[in-house]
Write an enzyme that holds these catalytic residues in place. Structure first.
Site, PDB file in Angstrom:
ATOM      1  N   HIS A 290     -10.447   4.398 -67.995  1.00 52.12           N
ATOM      2  CA  HIS A 290      -9.214   4.104 -68.734  1.00 52.12           C
ATOM      3  C   HIS A 290      -9.352   3.848 -69.966  1.00 52.12           C
ATOM      4  CE1 HIS A 290      -9.435  -0.555 -67.697  1.00 52.12           C
ATOM      5  NE2 HIS A 290      -9.783  -0.307 -69.000  1.00 52.12           N
TER       6      HIS A 290
ATOM      7  N   ASP B 249     -13.651   2.316 -65.304  1.00 50.19           N
ATOM      8  CA  ASP B 249     -13.058   3.503 -64.290  1.00 50.19           C
ATOM      9  C   ASP B 249     -12.524   4.553 -65.371  1.00 50.19           C
ATOM     10  OD1 ASP B 249     -10.611   2.159 -65.711  1.00 50.19           O
ATOM     11  OD2 ASP B 249      -9.939   1.503 -63.565  1.00 50.19           O
TER      12      ASP B 249
ATOM     13  N   GLU C 212      -4.634   2.866 -66.109  1.00 54.17           N
ATOM     14  CA  GLU C 212      -5.597   2.862 -64.887  1.00 54.17           C
ATOM     15  C   GLU C 212      -5.547   4.348 -64.147  1.00 54.17           C
ATOM     16  OE1 GLU C 212      -7.723   0.625 -64.969  1.00 54.17           O
ATOM     17  OE2 GLU C 212      -6.721  -1.441 -64.428  1.00 54.17           O
TER      18      GLU C 212
ATOM     19  N   ASP D 199      -2.406  -3.123 -75.756  1.00 52.86           N
ATOM     20  CA  ASP D 199      -1.692  -3.770 -74.448  1.00 52.86           C
ATOM     21  C   ASP D 199      -2.025  -5.315 -74.661  1.00 52.86           C
ATOM     22  OD1 ASP D 199      -4.792  -3.867 -74.909  1.00 52.86           O
ATOM     23  OD2 ASP D 199      -5.210  -2.443 -73.193  1.00 52.86           O
TER      24      ASP D 199
HETATM   25  C1  GLP Z   1      -9.961  -3.767 -71.034  1.00 51.58           C
HETATM   26  C2  GLP Z   1      -8.923  -3.218 -72.302  1.00 51.58           C
HETATM   27  C3  GLP Z   1      -9.521  -1.891 -72.835  1.00 51.58           C
HETATM   28  C4  GLP Z   1     -11.007  -1.868 -72.815  1.00 51.58           C
HETATM   29  C5  GLP Z   1     -11.717  -2.074 -71.615  1.00 51.58           C
HETATM   30  C6  GLP Z   1     -13.140  -1.944 -71.995  1.00 51.58           C
HETATM   31  O1  GLP Z   1      -9.403  -3.150 -69.938  1.00 51.58           O
HETATM   32  N1  GLP Z   1      -7.717  -3.152 -71.804  1.00 51.58           N
HETATM   33  O2  GLP Z   1      -8.795  -1.368 -74.048  1.00 51.58           O
HETATM   34  O3  GLP Z   1     -11.251  -0.619 -73.525  1.00 51.58           O
HETATM   35  O4  GLP Z   1     -11.276  -3.470 -71.286  1.00 51.58           O
HETATM   36  O5  GLP Z   1     -13.645  -3.444 -72.423  1.00 51.58           O
HETATM   37  P1  GLP Z   1     -15.193  -3.447 -72.999  1.00 51.58           P
HETATM   38  O6  GLP Z   1     -15.076  -2.602 -74.434  1.00 51.58           O
HETATM   39  O7  GLP Z   1     -15.118  -4.940 -73.141  1.00 51.58           O
HETATM   40  O8  GLP Z   1     -16.048  -2.533 -72.250  1.00 51.58           O
END
Ligand code: GLP
Length: 260
Positions: free
Chosen positions: A138, A136, A143, A67
């Protein structure tokens, strides 16, 4: 789904990096699916160490990122282009023409998304996809209520995600509202998936993803439909799992299991 609980973030990252390294050893031209966020950082660190100290070779590898934020230039300090370059790509020997990251600045998102899906297919599909998990539930930027068969597309970020990611920006208003993301359906086509979850704030969604019903409210729960997912969690992230004893028992009994 195989649930693997490690004592801490470092142990979890090293184990996950080894899975990627083993795939590269048997298939040097593997297609890797990359993720951003704090969860996969330890994996990148370990892969860079394996590259420097043990000659792990990335010269034939192709990568596809999950992404990107819409509206951030690739040079912006919070763009996923920048994140990947700083934390991984500049430390290993992947040819730059083999690196694919969704564009957050294209003029035609629909055409770009279609092209991105086609490139994944033309490169033979993703051999192993790394994933984190949002608070959440995702995966990538899929989402809550995203279709579980969605493909790469533009998404409006949930307020919860904007709040979570505001810590990386000077002001909350600076967090982009939109992102371009692989779909849940795109992710489910990867041959292998390695998800990493760490910290207490992930405990609830980790339990819901693994042991709850499959629901678009927690897009990580769709991984229950995937035939080869390794779900890594550290102690804190695993703290709300009901079947914890069983997952540990499986790992304990693994060496004695008949070969498949
Ligand atoms: C963002 C990314 C996800 C990732 C999430 C969690 O939303 N698009 O791919 O898994 O953050 O991030 P973290 O690993 O810093 O908790």
């Amino acid at each position: 789904m195989e649930v693997i609980i490690k004592p801490d973030y470092e142990a979890m990252s090293k184990a996950a990096a080894l899975v990627v390294a083993e795939i590269l050893n048997t298939k040097p031209n593997a297609v890797l699916g990359m993720a951003t966020g704090s969860s996969p950082l330890g994996v990148y660190k370990e892969l860079v160490r394996l590259h420097n100290d043990e000659g792990l070779d990335f010269s034939q590898v192709t990568t596809f990122n999950l992404d990107e934020y819409v509206g951030l230039s690739i040079k912006h300090s919070q763009s996923y282009h920048h994140f990947m370059h700083e934390n991984f790509f500049r430390h290993v020997n992947i040819p730059s023409q083999n690196i694919y990251i969704p564009s957050g600045t294209t003029k035609n998102y629909q055409a770009f998304c279609q092209w991105y899906e086609q490139r994944i297919e033309q490169c033979g599909g993703i051999d192993v996809q790394l994933l984190g998990i949002g608070s959440d539930g995702h995966i990538a930027f899929n989402e809550p209520t995203s279709s579980l068969s969605s493909r790469t597309r533009l998404k409006t970020l949930a307020k919860q995600t904007i709040d979570d990611n505001a810590r990386f920006f000077d002001r909350r208003e600076d967090v982009p509202t939109y992102a371009i993301t692989m779909g849940v359906g795109t992710i489910l086509e990867s041959r292998k998936i390695v998800l990493l979850a760490s910290g207490e704030n992930k405990a609830e969604v980790v339990a819901a993803s693994i042991e709850g019903p499959i629901t678009s409210m927690i897009t990580a729960s769709a991984l229950q439909l995937h035939p080869s997912t390794l779900f890594y969690a550290d102690e804190q992230a695993a703290s709300k799992l009901k079947m914890r004893e069983y997952y540990d028992w499986i790992q304990e009994k693994k060496p004695g299991a008949p070969p498949i």
